[in-house]
Design a protein around this motif. Structure first.
Motif, short mmCIF file in Angstrom:
data_model
loop_
_atom_site.label_atom_id
_atom_site.label_comp_id
_atom_site.label_asym_id
_atom_site.label_seq_id
_atom_site.Cartn_x
_atom_site.Cartn_y
_atom_site.Cartn_z
N GLU A 22 0.84 -1.20 0.00
CA GLU A 22 0.00 0.00 0.00
C GLU A 22 0.88 1.25 0.00
OE1 GLU A 22 -2.71 -0.39 3.27
OE2 GLU A 22 -3.22 -2.45 2.72
N LEU A 23 1.38 1.61 -1.15
CA LEU A 23 2.22 2.79 -1.28
C LEU A 23 1.42 4.06 -1.03
CD1 LEU A 23 4.37 2.09 -4.47
CD2 LEU A 23 5.23 2.42 -2.16
N PRO A 24 1.99 5.03 -0.31
CA PRO A 24 1.30 6.30 -0.10
C PRO A 24 1.43 7.25 -1.29
CG PRO A 24 3.37 6.29 1.08
CD PRO A 24 3.22 4.92 0.49
N ILE A 25 2.23 6.87 -2.27
CA ILE A 25 2.39 7.67 -3.49
C ILE A 25 2.20 6.75 -4.69
CG2 ILE A 25 3.93 9.35 -2.40
CD1 ILE A 25 6.30 7.95 -3.73
N SER A 26 2.06 7.32 -5.87
CA SER A 26 1.85 6.50 -7.06
C SER A 26 3.16 5.88 -7.53
CB SER A 26 1.26 7.36 -8.18
OG SER A 26 2.23 8.28 -8.67
N THR A 27 3.06 4.85 -8.35
CA THR A 27 4.26 4.25 -8.93
C THR A 27 4.95 5.25 -9.86
OG1 THR A 27 2.94 3.23 -10.70
CG2 THR A 27 3.41 1.88 -8.75
N LYS A 28 4.20 6.13 -10.48
CA LYS A 28 4.82 7.17 -11.32
C LYS A 28 5.66 8.12 -10.46
CE LYS A 28 1.58 7.25 -15.20
NZ LYS A 28 0.63 8.07 -16.01
N ASP A 29 5.19 8.41 -9.25
CA ASP A 29 5.98 9.24 -8.34
C ASP A 29 7.28 8.53 -7.96
OD1 ASP A 29 4.18 11.35 -8.30
OD2 ASP A 29 3.13 10.63 -6.52
N TRP A 136 16.63 6.40 -1.49
CA TRP A 136 16.13 5.93 -0.19
C TRP A 136 15.65 7.10 0.66
CZ3 TRP A 136 19.64 2.10 3.01
CH2 TRP A 136 18.91 1.54 4.05
N THR A 137 16.43 8.17 0.70
CA THR A 137 16.08 9.33 1.52
C THR A 137 14.88 10.07 0.95
OG1 THR A 137 18.40 9.53 2.15
CG2 THR A 137 16.98 11.42 2.62
N THR A 138 14.81 10.20 -0.36
CA THR A 138 13.67 10.87 -0.97
C THR A 138 12.40 10.06 -0.76
OG1 THR A 138 15.17 11.80 -2.64
CG2 THR A 138 12.81 11.98 -3.06
N LEU A 139 12.48 8.75 -0.88
CA LEU A 139 11.32 7.91 -0.58
C LEU A 139 10.86 8.11 0.86
CD1 LEU A 139 12.26 4.55 -2.36
CD2 LEU A 139 10.46 6.15 -3.05
N ALA A 140 11.82 8.18 1.77
CA ALA A 140 11.48 8.40 3.19
C ALA A 140 10.74 9.72 3.38
CB ALA A 140 12.74 8.36 4.04
N SER A 141 11.14 10.74 2.61
CA SER A 141 10.48 12.05 2.73
C SER A 141 9.03 12.00 2.27
CB SER A 141 11.25 13.10 1.92
OG SER A 141 11.00 12.97 0.53
N ARG A 142 8.68 10.97 1.49
CA ARG A 142 7.31 10.77 1.00
C ARG A 142 6.59 9.66 1.78
NH1 ARG A 142 6.14 12.70 -4.02
NH2 ARG A 142 4.02 12.44 -3.20
N ASP A 143 7.14 9.30 2.94
CA ASP A 143 6.55 8.28 3.80
C ASP A 143 6.53 6.88 3.19
OD1 ASP A 143 6.03 10.10 5.92
OD2 ASP A 143 4.22 10.79 4.87
N VAL A 144 7.50 6.62 2.32
CA VAL A 144 7.67 5.28 1.76
C VAL A 144 8.82 4.62 2.51
CG1 VAL A 144 8.26 3.95 -0.30
CG2 VAL A 144 6.86 6.03 -0.51
N GLY A 145 8.57 3.42 3.05
CA GLY A 145 9.61 2.69 3.76
C GLY A 145 10.49 1.92 2.79
N ALA A 146 11.71 1.62 3.23
CA ALA A 146 12.63 0.88 2.36
C ALA A 146 13.71 0.21 3.19
CB ALA A 146 13.24 1.80 1.31
N ASN A 147 14.32 -0.80 2.60
CA ASN A 147 15.52 -1.43 3.16
C ASN A 147 16.40 -1.90 2.01
OD1 ASN A 147 14.96 -4.51 2.73
ND2 ASN A 147 13.08 -3.74 3.70
N LEU A 148 17.70 -1.92 2.24
CA LEU A 148 18.66 -2.23 1.19
C LEU A 148 19.20 -3.64 1.37
CD1 LEU A 148 20.05 -0.78 -1.25
CD2 LEU A 148 21.97 -0.34 0.30
N VAL A 176 14.39 -2.48 -1.51
CA VAL A 176 13.00 -2.90 -1.38
C VAL A 176 12.20 -1.74 -0.80
CG1 VAL A 176 11.46 -4.64 -0.39
CG2 VAL A 176 13.86 -5.22 -0.87
N PHE A 177 11.03 -1.43 -1.38
CA PHE A 177 10.24 -0.30 -0.88
C PHE A 177 8.76 -0.65 -0.82
CE2 PHE A 177 10.50 0.29 -5.49
CZ PHE A 177 9.18 0.55 -5.84
N GLY A 178 8.05 0.07 0.04
CA GLY A 178 6.61 -0.17 0.16
C GLY A 178 5.98 0.69 1.22
N GLY A 179 4.71 0.45 1.47
CA GLY A 179 4.03 1.11 2.56
C GLY A 179 4.60 0.64 3.89
#
Length: 200
Positions: A22-29, A136-148, A176-179
């Motif tokens: 459940e991504l909080p942003i679109s895949t295009k974003d 990774w940091t930009t995704l975090a700024s959009r509330d998307v979680g990730a791990n490397l 890896v990224f996601g909600g």
């Protein structure tokens, strides 16, 4: 923009393993974030040797199926359950960014600037790591979680075959990224006095 904005975002970037689709942003974003980092992350001699592949949805799921089967072949059956559970956690996420380095670019620079030949693979990895951090940091700024993750080179051949990856692209990491299903735990820090020296 205040420097504290960048620092605050840097603090948001954590290794988050409890991810969902459940991504909080679109895949295009997500794609735009990846493209921006690819274009604007610095590289030694402006080599621009980093290559990226973004896997969404079924393609992402396929990656972690490939990884599961690759590890099943090398991890003893009696020890495989924890590995399988860990990989299922990655598959539960929404997508993965694959990070590669173009070895033709690296070799070309080695030939052109022989004095620095030994350093170009190292510098290429520096640029790749900066790109990983930027995304990774930009995704975090959009509330998307990730791990490397780093399942290369175990999955290299299967990944190349599945997505027609050029032979000169060397896999370096998987983001890896996601909600965010659950936040990261408390972060601990080694003493700064053991890690930082300032003179002058």
């Amino acid at each position: 923009m205040s420097h504290t904005t960048l620092q605050n975002v840097a603090e948001l970037r954590r290794s988050i393993y409890a991810l969902n689709k459940e991504l909080p942003i679109s895949t295009k974003d997500v794609d735009q974030i990846v493209e921006h980092a690819l274009l604007h992350t610095p590289s030694s001699f402006n080599s621009q040797s980093t290559r990226l592949v973004v896997l969404h949805g079924a393609a992402h799921d396929k990656l972690w199926d490939i990884t599961t089967e690759a590890l099943r072949a090398i991890v003893p059956a009696e020890n495989f359950a924890p590995t399988k559970a860990k990989l299922a956690g990655f598959k539960a996420a929404a997508g993965t960014v694959l990070f590669f380095e173009d070895q033709d670019v690296v070799k070309g620079l080695q030939e052109q600037f022989a004095t620095y030949a030994d350093n170009f693979p190292i510098w290429a990895d520096h640029a790749n790591a900066m790109t990983q951090y930027a995304i990774w940091t930009t995704l975090a700024s959009r509330d998307v979680g990730a791990n490397l993750q780093h399942y290369n080179p175990v999955i290299d051949d299967a990944v190349a075959a599945e997505w027609n990856i050029p032979a000169n692209w060397k896999l370096r990491a998987q983001l890896v990224f996601g909600g965010i299903a659950a936040p990261a735990g408390e972060k601990t820090f080694a003493p700064v006095t053991d890690r930082l020296k300032i003179f002058g």
